[in-house]
Scaffold this motif. Sequence first.
Motif, short mmCIF file in Angstrom:
data_model
loop_
_atom_site.label_atom_id
_atom_site.label_comp_id
_atom_site.label_asym_id
_atom_site.label_seq_id
_atom_site.Cartn_x
_atom_site.Cartn_y
_atom_site.Cartn_z
N PRO A 146 0.81 -1.22 0.00
CA PRO A 146 0.00 0.00 0.00
C PRO A 146 0.84 1.27 0.00
O PRO A 146 0.50 2.26 -0.63
N LEU A 147 1.98 1.22 0.69
CA LEU A 147 2.84 2.41 0.80
C LEU A 147 3.62 2.66 -0.48
O LEU A 147 3.71 3.80 -0.95
N VAL A 148 4.18 1.61 -1.08
CA VAL A 148 5.05 1.82 -2.24
C VAL A 148 4.29 2.33 -3.45
O VAL A 148 4.82 3.10 -4.25
N VAL A 169 13.88 3.80 -8.23
CA VAL A 169 14.60 2.66 -8.80
C VAL A 169 16.10 2.79 -8.57
O VAL A 169 16.81 1.77 -8.42
N ARG A 170 16.61 4.00 -8.50
CA ARG A 170 18.03 4.18 -8.18
C ARG A 170 18.32 3.72 -6.75
O ARG A 170 19.33 3.05 -6.49
N GLY A 171 17.43 4.07 -5.82
CA GLY A 171 17.63 3.67 -4.43
C GLY A 171 17.55 2.17 -4.24
O GLY A 171 18.35 1.58 -3.50
N THR A 172 16.59 1.53 -4.90
CA THR A 172 16.45 0.07 -4.73
C THR A 172 17.61 -0.68 -5.36
O THR A 172 18.05 -1.71 -4.84
N THR A 173 18.12 -0.16 -6.47
CA THR A 173 19.28 -0.80 -7.10
C THR A 173 20.50 -0.70 -6.18
O THR A 173 21.28 -1.66 -6.07
N THR A 174 20.64 0.42 -5.50
CA THR A 174 21.74 0.57 -4.54
C THR A 174 21.60 -0.43 -3.41
O THR A 174 22.59 -1.06 -2.98
N PHE A 197 9.60 -1.77 -3.67
CA PHE A 197 9.63 -0.39 -4.14
C PHE A 197 9.93 -0.29 -5.63
O PHE A 197 9.41 0.60 -6.31
N ALA A 198 10.78 -1.19 -6.13
CA ALA A 198 11.20 -1.07 -7.53
C ALA A 198 10.11 -1.44 -8.50
O ALA A 198 9.97 -0.79 -9.56
N SER A 257 -0.81 -4.82 -8.78
CA SER A 257 -0.39 -5.85 -9.72
C SER A 257 0.85 -6.57 -9.22
O SER A 257 0.95 -7.80 -9.26
N GLN A 258 1.81 -5.80 -8.71
CA GLN A 258 3.04 -6.42 -8.21
C GLN A 258 2.77 -7.32 -7.02
O GLN A 258 3.39 -8.38 -6.87
#
Length: 428
Positions: free
Chosen positions: A71-73, A86-91, A127-128, A354-355
């Motif tokens: 619900p938050l993401v 997406v930059r943060g999750t990749t890190t 998150f991604a 969906s995710q």
Amino acid sequence: MSSATHPLRIANYRSYWLARLASTIAQSALAIVLGWQVYSIARETMDIRDAAFMLGMIGLAQFIPLFLLTPLVGLIADSVDRRWIVRGTTTLLAVTTALLGFATWEGWLGLPALFGAAVFVGIARAFAGPAYSALAPNLVPRESLPTAIALGSIAMQVGFIAGPSVGGLLFAIDPIAAYAGMSVMFAVALVLLLTIGRVPQPAAQKDKRPLARIIEGFSYVKRNRLVQAAITLDLFAVLLAGSTALLPIYARDILHVGPTGLGFLAAGMGIGASVTGVLLSFRPMRTDVGRKMLISVIVFGAAILVFGLSKSFPLSLVALVIAGSADMVSMYVRGSLIQLHTPDEMRGRVSAVSQLTISASNELGEAESGLLASLVGPVAAVVVGAVGAIAVTMLWARLFPELKRAKTFDPPEHPLSVVPPETQHAGA
């Protein structure tokens, strides 16, 4: 479609596509290495069924944070610059992988560390997923979106091919080499994501409370029966017929092909999916899309049934290739319907829903497969799940006639999101 509107001619989309490819290669390699290490460590002290249960629990460890954060993401993906998400999750994924490599180097890697890493992978994916899905429509013209979705699926499926194969081969040489390679790929993905310039994104709705906006995303999916049908069909079909969690068991104890064979088995579905994705990117599906989705899910279940019963490595690999091809068709239709039938200001929240179902079908499906395999054995677990997926598809064809009636991806003239709920008919 003219070459001028092809997504790969757009610089921002090229960076997005290459970053998703690199990240998917690393993630799928990480998944296969985690599964192999969990199962191998568990087998040192457990029998096959208890080790299968532990293998299923690694999927549950990834699913729980995703379930709690969904619900938050979705709200964040509609409120914050999607590029930075997406930059943060990749890190986070790069750091997690590097720490696993360090633990392996130091010799203290065990089940607690592996399960802890799985939790961080689940957080990153939570998150991604919505951010990646909602970002793509901001990078290309609307008429190019189905092709962009097919290309995005190709990036993921090529990653599913290369990742397990590379991960399995590197791990067979040296586990530290596998973790080093994955860390480098995550770093490459991060650099590519940093090159994406600013893109249009609807401003956050400041006239509604956060809780109301979260509920709005779930309500939209509930009201739009076509989107609801596409999402839930994937949930139940893959939840039942998902067999990837049990691949280490098949590789080690049924087909006896070891970590190298495991890499090829894990890449099998990606091979079929990527070839089909390439075909769809050049010849986009335009007619009878809903019926084709239903047929593809039935083919998927039948192919998994063959895999479950097979004792031959070549036949098992062919069955997984066919399953991947059918799954690609289903993913293509589902993704196009969801993105084209959802207004941009709600794409993050709808993509989060969906995710959640996709992760439930994958990670929770892994837990279900592991639990069922611990009770009845791995072969019976795969066979029962495949038959169940076929039965669910036939049931959904009756419960949601909207799927069979969906001839094209074009949304209705008056989008559902602007029609008051009380004026909508049940089958709208």
